[in-house]
Enzyme design. Structure first.
Site, PDB file in Angstrom:
ATOM      1  N   LEU A   1       2.401   4.968   1.437  1.00  0.00           N
ATOM      2  CA  LEU A   1       2.950   4.127   2.494  1.00  0.00           C
ATOM      3  C   LEU A   1       3.698   2.991   1.802  1.00  0.00           C
ATOM      4  O   LEU A   1       3.239   2.478   0.772  1.00  0.00           O
ATOM      5  CB  LEU A   1       1.838   3.523   3.370  1.00  0.00           C
ATOM      6  CG  LEU A   1       1.018   4.465   4.259  1.00  0.00           C
ATOM      7  CD1 LEU A   1      -0.057   3.676   5.002  1.00  0.00           C
ATOM      8  CD2 LEU A   1       1.903   5.207   5.253  1.00  0.00           C
ATOM      9  N   ASP A   2       4.838   2.586   2.349  1.00  0.00           N
ATOM     10  CA  ASP A   2       5.544   1.431   1.802  1.00  0.00           C
ATOM     11  C   ASP A   2       4.628   0.212   1.817  1.00  0.00           C
ATOM     12  O   ASP A   2       3.719   0.109   2.645  1.00  0.00           O
ATOM     13  CB  ASP A   2       6.793   1.127   2.633  1.00  0.00           C
ATOM     14  CG  ASP A   2       7.890   2.166   2.468  1.00  0.00           C
ATOM     15  OD1 ASP A   2       7.806   2.975   1.528  1.00  0.00           O
ATOM     16  OD2 ASP A   2       8.831   2.165   3.288  1.00  0.00           O
ATOM     17  N   THR A   3       4.904  -0.725   0.936  1.00  0.00           N
ATOM     18  CA  THR A   3       4.081  -1.935   0.844  1.00  0.00           C
ATOM     19  C   THR A   3       3.960  -2.632   2.194  1.00  0.00           C
ATOM     20  O   THR A   3       2.870  -3.061   2.595  1.00  0.00           O
ATOM     21  CB  THR A   3       4.688  -2.899  -0.196  1.00  0.00           C
ATOM     22  OG1 THR A   3       4.648  -2.273  -1.482  1.00  0.00           O
ATOM     23  CG2 THR A   3       3.915  -4.203  -0.250  1.00  0.00           C
TER      24      THR A   3
END
Length: 221
Positions: A53-55
């Site tokens: 997942l993106d930050t």
């Protein structure tokens, strides 16, 4: 402690906080690995993230608790057997209510802007189903169900497929329009042979509610 949404002998699903990177940034700072020993929960090994997942993205993240489970879960993602449900807030409104975006994606890089994904005919196939859930204050809450799992897929499909980027997206939208890119991994279901699926729901993030949106699952209930 990071909230745990699902737990059994093979899997954990955690509710990843927005702003926590899965891999340690080059510049250092906090990362998910700081929490893995706490997430052993009596097991000898640290659990391992199965996907990314993106930050900025909050919500459901699957962790495998042993190497065999990691292989099986990774294969399920590769074979597109995993059902994924995301909530995103667009920084505007759109006319249509539902549809499917099919835009192949390719990675580009430049010295000025760094790397990003763009729609490209010769890129990797990317398919996202979507529907409008609510509109509030000139913003739109969208449910995204991606079939594929390309890097930045939902972010690029919002910006180029729907024509309105996710609120707060610093790469494909307007930086600073929100404290983060408004994307939340709300649900995950991973099939397993001979066992019930790994299934979890992450309650809507508080910063979504602060913009005037209710959790659609709670509203349906």
């Amino acid at each position: 402690m990071i909230p745990i949404l699902f737990e059994d002998g093979e899997a954990l699903v955690i509710d990843k906080p927005a702003g926590l990177p899965i891999e340690r940034p080059r510049a250092g700072g906090p990362a998910l690995e700081d929490h893995l020993s706490d997430l052993r929960l009596g097991f000898r090994r640290d659990p391992v993230p199965v996907h990314r997942l993106d930050t900025d993205t909050s919500g459901c993240l699957l962790l495998a608790r042993n190497p065999k489970a990691l292989v099986r879960f990774s294969r399920a993602f590769e074979e597109r057997l995993v059902e994924k449900r995301y909530l995103g807030i667009l920084g505007g409104t759109i006319e249509t209510q539902a549809g499917t975006i099919e835009l192949a994606l390719s990675k580009i890089s430049s010295a000025e802007k760094g790397w990003r994904m763009i729609p490209a005919r010769k890129g990797k196939a990317a398919v996202t189903h979507w529907r409008t859930l609510a509109v509030a204050g000139g913003l739109t809450l969208i449910e995204f169900r991606p079939e594929t799992g390309r890097t930045h897929q939902i972010r690029v499909h919002a910006a180029f497929g729907l024509g309105v980027p996710l609120l707060g997206d610093p790469v494909y939208g307007q930086k600073g329009s929100a404290p983060r890119t408004m994307l939340h991994a709300a649900g995950l279901s991973v099939p397993r042979d001979g066992k019930p699926p790994v299934a979890a729901h992450a309650p809507m993030a508080q910063d979504f509610a602060a913009l005037g949106f209710a959790d659609p699952l709670e509203s349906d209930g």
